[in-house]
Design a protein around this motif. Structure first.
Motif, PDB file in Angstrom:
ATOM      1  N   HIS A  80       0.391   4.875  -2.270  1.00  0.00           N
ATOM      2  CA  HIS A  80       1.376   6.002  -2.057  1.00  0.00           C
ATOM      3  C   HIS A  80       2.669   5.697  -2.144  1.00  0.00           C
ATOM      4  N   ALA A  87       0.541   6.030 -13.400  1.00  0.00           N
ATOM      5  CA  ALA A  87       0.147   6.052 -11.966  1.00  0.00           C
ATOM      6  C   ALA A  87      -1.481   6.377 -11.981  1.00  0.00           C
ATOM      7  N   LYS A  88      -2.030   7.040 -12.907  1.00  0.00           N
ATOM      8  CA  LYS A  88      -3.406   7.167 -12.830  1.00  0.00           C
ATOM      9  C   LYS A  88      -4.421   5.978 -12.858  1.00  0.00           C
ATOM     10  N   PRO A  89      -4.275   5.173 -13.553  1.00  0.00           N
ATOM     11  CA  PRO A  89      -5.495   4.091 -13.348  1.00  0.00           C
ATOM     12  C   PRO A  89      -5.521   3.501 -11.738  1.00  0.00           C
ATOM     13  N   LYS A  90      -4.397   3.521 -11.244  1.00  0.00           N
ATOM     14  CA  LYS A  90      -4.309   2.800  -9.830  1.00  0.00           C
ATOM     15  C   LYS A  90      -4.783   4.211  -8.957  1.00  0.00           C
ATOM     16  N   ALA A  91      -4.863   5.515  -9.328  1.00  0.00           N
ATOM     17  CA  ALA A  91      -5.303   6.476  -8.597  1.00  0.00           C
ATOM     18  C   ALA A  91      -4.058   6.856  -7.504  1.00  0.00           C
ATOM     19  N   LEU A  92      -2.780   6.578  -7.944  1.00  0.00           N
ATOM     20  CA  LEU A  92      -1.915   6.543  -6.887  1.00  0.00           C
ATOM     21  C   LEU A  92      -1.422   7.995  -6.515  1.00  0.00           C
ATOM     22  N   THR A  93      -0.958   8.253  -5.198  1.00  0.00           N
ATOM     23  CA  THR A  93      -0.496   9.399  -4.719  1.00  0.00           C
ATOM     24  C   THR A  93       1.172   9.318  -4.830  1.00  0.00           C
ATOM     25  N   PRO A 105      -3.820  -0.630  -5.612  1.00  0.00           N
ATOM     26  CA  PRO A 105      -4.552   0.768  -6.137  1.00  0.00           C
ATOM     27  C   PRO A 105      -4.776   1.467  -4.890  1.00  0.00           C
ATOM     28  N   ARG A 106      -4.816   2.683  -5.278  1.00  0.00           N
ATOM     29  CA  ARG A 106      -4.769   4.132  -4.279  1.00  0.00           C
ATOM     30  C   ARG A 106      -3.835   3.903  -3.243  1.00  0.00           C
ATOM     31  N   ASN A 136       0.867  -1.036   0.004  1.00  0.00           N
ATOM     32  CA  ASN A 136       0.086  -0.042  -0.058  1.00  0.00           C
ATOM     33  C   ASN A 136       0.918   1.455   0.083  1.00  0.00           C
TER      34      ASN A 136
END
Length: 334
Positions: A240, A255-261, A237-238, A216
């Motif tokens: 960091h 990194a967009k499809p997994k909505a990463l920070t 996903p999501r 994560n």
């Protein structure tokens, strides 16, 4: 006072490299302490700045870790007095710790662990601040949090990785995976408390898959650009990612499809910009000091010089540049 500095950026053993010189005692501001430096350590920032930053007004004094004794206080100092033993990482915009005396803002200074001498204590401040800020500022974890989640530390045997693993295991409920490639570094990260160890020279995605985990949180401490595709593939996903090194460029679009920070951690930000919460670094250093004194954290020092000279400091720089230092290198003050 005596100091060691350099005149020209470039190789540590080249023209204008490290040399001993005499300079004036630093003048202190209202919130400053004047500290007699009794222990210092080396960090990657030392060699990075020495290689590229040109001094503006005489030799540039490096050094971003110290432990020492307060010998004078500014007019508005409230937390320390003459004679107090302290440790800190300093401010990248001010002269460094490779000197007899240093001026430092009291708000980024902690009390030296009583269980350590000055030289040993000097190995902890910068890496502790960096690791703490990654966990609790970048990742926004709370103490005791992280249950059911995992943290991947890429470059676990270095200075930051060594204390980050410990802090994550002692203060959160994260499962910690650390990367290390040599038998000695793998043994080291296990000693620091890593739950799982994988080899960053191998296929990270496959190794993470064999563990049945999707991190994560990823602490990218070295070679981020090299490992970037693997990080994107294996992170949850999501998730960091926080990084501290200096990749030439990262394509963050995947990194967009997994909505990463994605976060940068730079421990000098608070002191550089005199942020409203600058005193957080004082408080976290005091907490780290207490954890060391209680035995909940252990020293990350593995290399200790017997004296501070141009020769010993040059050797330390060369060792740091080799990329093979485990934990931290420390030297005494003058």
């Amino acid at each position: 006072m005596k100091a060691i500095g350099y005149d020209n950026p470039g190789a540590v053993d080249g023209t204008g490299a490290l040399r001993m010189f005499e300079t004036d005692t630093p003048k202190i501001g209202p919130r400053d302490l004047l500290v007699r430096v009794k222990g210092i350590s080396l960090n990657p920032v030392d060699v990075k700045l020495r290689a590229v930053r040109a001094p503006e007004n005489g030799p540039d004094i490096l050094g971003f870790d110290a432990a020492g004794e307060v010998v004078k206080t500014g007019t508005e100092v409230t937390d320390y007095k003459v004679g107090d033993e302290v440790f800190y990482a300093g401010d990248v915009t001010r002269p460094g710790t490779n000197a007899e005396l240093q001026a430092v803002d009291e708000r980024i200074v902690g009390r030296k662990p009583k269980s350590m001498d000055f030289v040993e204590a000097a190995g902890l401040p910068l890496t502790s601040i960096t690791a703490w800020e990654m966990l609790f500022d970048c990742f926004r974890l709370s103490e005791g949090g992280g249950a059911g989640h995992s943290l991947l530390v890429i470059g676990g045997a270095g200075g930051v990785g060594s204390i980050l693993i410990q802090l994550a295991k002692k203060l959160t409920n994260l499962t910690v995976i650390a990367t290390a490639s040599r038998p000695e570094t793998q043994d080291w990260v296990r000693r620091m408390g890593a739950d799982h160890v994988i080899d960053h020279r191998g296929d990270l995605v496959a190794q993470i898959g064999e563990l049945g985990l999707a991190p994560n949180y990823v602490a990218a401490l070295t070679a981020t650009d090299q490992h970037w595709p693997a990080i994107i593939e294996m992170i949850a996903p999501r998730g960091h990612v926080a990084l501290i090194d200096d990749p030439e460029g990262l394509d963050i679009a995947p990194a967009k499809p997994k909505a990463l920070t994605i976060s940068w951690e730079f421990m000098f930000t608070r002191s550089m910009f005199d942020t409203a919460d600058i005193e957080v670094q004082r408080d976290l250093l005091n907490r780290v000091s207490a954890l060391l004194d209680s035995g909940q954290l252990v020293s990350t020092v593995t290399e200790r010089a017997q004296e501070l000279t141009v020769e010993t400091l040059t050797t330390a720089h060369l060792r740091q540049e080799s990329g093979r230092v485990i934990g931290k290198q420390v030297l005494p003050g003058f």
